[in-house]
Motif scaffolding. Structure first.
Motif, PDB file in Angstrom:
ATOM      1  N   PRO A 129      -6.437   2.498   5.008  1.00 42.87           N
ATOM      2  CA  PRO A 129      -7.491   3.530   4.954  1.00 42.87           C
ATOM      3  C   PRO A 129      -6.996   4.927   5.316  1.00 42.87           C
ATOM      4  O   PRO A 129      -7.459   5.923   4.755  1.00 42.87           O
ATOM      5  N   VAL A 130      -6.014   5.019   6.224  1.00 45.67           N
ATOM      6  CA  VAL A 130      -5.450   6.325   6.588  1.00 45.67           C
ATOM      7  C   VAL A 130      -4.714   6.925   5.400  1.00 45.67           C
ATOM      8  O   VAL A 130      -4.852   8.118   5.096  1.00 45.67           O
ATOM      9  N   LEU A 161       2.898   6.087  -5.561  1.00 42.48           N
ATOM     10  CA  LEU A 161       2.442   6.178  -6.947  1.00 42.48           C
ATOM     11  C   LEU A 161       1.343   7.231  -7.077  1.00 42.48           C
ATOM     12  O   LEU A 161       1.333   8.026  -8.038  1.00 42.48           O
ATOM     13  N   GLY A 162       0.435   7.265  -6.119  1.00 42.05           N
ATOM     14  CA  GLY A 162      -0.651   8.258  -6.133  1.00 42.05           C
ATOM     15  C   GLY A 162      -0.134   9.681  -6.033  1.00 42.05           C
ATOM     16  O   GLY A 162      -0.626  10.582  -6.725  1.00 42.05           O
ATOM     17  N   ILE A 163       0.871   9.912  -5.183  1.00 44.06           N
ATOM     18  CA  ILE A 163       1.468  11.242  -5.048  1.00 44.06           C
ATOM     19  C   ILE A 163       2.147  11.649  -6.354  1.00 44.06           C
ATOM     20  O   ILE A 163       2.026  12.790  -6.815  1.00 44.06           O
ATOM     21  N   TYR A 164       2.851  10.714  -6.976  1.00 46.90           N
ATOM     22  CA  TYR A 164       3.529  10.992  -8.245  1.00 46.90           C
ATOM     23  C   TYR A 164       2.519  11.314  -9.348  1.00 46.90           C
ATOM     24  O   TYR A 164       2.716  12.253 -10.131  1.00 46.90           O
ATOM     25  N   TRP A 202      -4.534  10.803   1.024  1.00 50.95           N
ATOM     26  CA  TRP A 202      -4.340  11.090  -0.395  1.00 50.95           C
ATOM     27  C   TRP A 202      -5.547  11.805  -0.987  1.00 50.95           C
ATOM     28  O   TRP A 202      -5.406  12.738  -1.779  1.00 50.95           O
ATOM     29  N   LEU A 203      -6.764  11.378  -0.592  1.00 52.70           N
ATOM     30  CA  LEU A 203      -7.980  12.037  -1.084  1.00 52.70           C
ATOM     31  C   LEU A 203      -8.041  13.493  -0.621  1.00 52.70           C
ATOM     32  O   LEU A 203      -8.448  14.376  -1.388  1.00 52.70           O
ATOM     33  N   TYR A 212       0.826  -1.212   0.000  1.00 56.45           N
ATOM     34  CA  TYR A 212       0.000   0.000   0.000  1.00 56.45           C
ATOM     35  C   TYR A 212       0.859   1.260   0.000  1.00 56.45           C
ATOM     36  O   TYR A 212       0.448   2.283  -0.532  1.00 56.45           O
ATOM     37  N   ILE A 213       2.038   1.173   0.591  1.00 55.77           N
ATOM     38  CA  ILE A 213       2.924   2.340   0.616  1.00 55.77           C
ATOM     39  C   ILE A 213       3.442   2.632  -0.795  1.00 55.77           C
ATOM     40  O   ILE A 213       3.650   3.788  -1.169  1.00 55.77           O
TER      41      ILE A 213
END
Length: 200
Positions: free
Chosen positions: A148-149, A72-75, A154-155, A66-67
Motif C-alpha cells: 500500500p505504501v 513497471l509503474g515508474i517506467y 506511485w499515485l 510488488y517491487i
C-alpha cells in the motif's frame, strides 16, 4: 549461391555462419511481424490489454513481486510523459528562437508531433509487461515490501507529474490528441463576407 569465404578462414566462417544466419532470419521475421502490425492500432492495444490482464492475474495469484510492479509503474509513467510531450520542447524553442510560427489559432495548422510515437509507446509498454511477467518466475525479484505504501507513493508521483504536464500543455497551448489536418468550412468564410457587404 556462391561461397564468399576465401582462404584459410573457411572453418571459422562455416562454424559461425549457421548461428548468425539463424539469428538474422529470426530478427527479420520478428521485424516483418512488427511492420505488419503497425496499421492495426485497435488490435495491438487489445493484445496489450490481454498481456496486462495476464500480468495482473499472475501478481494477484502469487501475492508478491510488488517491487517489480512498482518499477513497471515508474517506467510506464516515463513512457506516458514522453508520449504526451511534443518532439521539440516549446520552452527550449522559446529560449532559442523566440515564439515559433504560427502564433495564432487562425494561422496554418501544424499537427502535434510526439516525442514518443504511438507505435513505439505501444511496443515499449508491451515489452515492459512481458519482461515484468518473466521476472515473476524468479524468486530473487520478490522483495518483501508493504505494497500500500508503494501504491500510495506511485499515485502521488503520477498526480504531480500529470499536473505538471497539463500545466505545460495549457501554458504552450498544445493538445497531444489532434488527428488529421484541420478543415475549414465555407460557412465561416461566407459569414464574414456577408457581414462586410452593405445592407440595403
Amino acid at each position: 549461391m556462391e561461397s564468399l569465404a576465401v582462404g584459410g578462414g573457411d572453418d571459422q566462417s562455416s562454424s559461425n555462419n549457421p548461428l548468425s544466419e539463424w539469428s538474422y532470419a529470426v530478427s527479420r521475421r520478428y521485424q516483418i511481424l512488427l511492420d505488419k502490425s503497425t496499421p492495426h492500432v485497435l488490435r495491438r492495444w487489445i493484445a496489450f490489454a490481454v498481456v496486462v490482464f495476464i500480468y495482473v492475474i499472475r501478481v494477484l495469484y502469487i501475492q508478491g513481486f510488488y517491487i517489480v510492479s512498482y518499477g513497471l509503474g515508474i517506467y510506464i509513467l516515463n513512457l506516458l510523459i514522453a508520449f504526451l510531450s511534443p518532439q521539440v520542447d516549446p520552452e527550449i524553442e522559446d529560449v532559442a528562437d523566440g515564439p515559433g510560427l504560427p502564433t495564432r489559432s487562425s494561422d496554418e495548422f501544424r499537427p502535434f508531433v510526439r516525442r514518443l510515437p504511438e507505435f513505439k509507446f505501444w511496443y515499449s509498454i508491451t515489452k515492459a509487461f512481458c519482461i515484468a511477467f518473466a521476472m515473476t518466475f524468479f524468486i530473487v525479484f520478490d522483495v518483501p515490501v508493504f505494497w500500500p505504501v508503494l501504491l500510495f507513493y506511485w499515485l502521488m508521483l503520477f498526480t504531480l507529474t500529470m499536473k505538471r504536464q497539463i500545466l505545460h500543455m495549457i501554458k504552450y497551448k498544445y493538445l497531444p490528441f489532434t488527428s488529421g489536418k484541420q478543415r475549414y468550412t465555407g460557412k465561416r468564410a461566407g459569414s464574414t463576407d456577408d457581414e462586410s457587404l452593405p445592407k440595403d
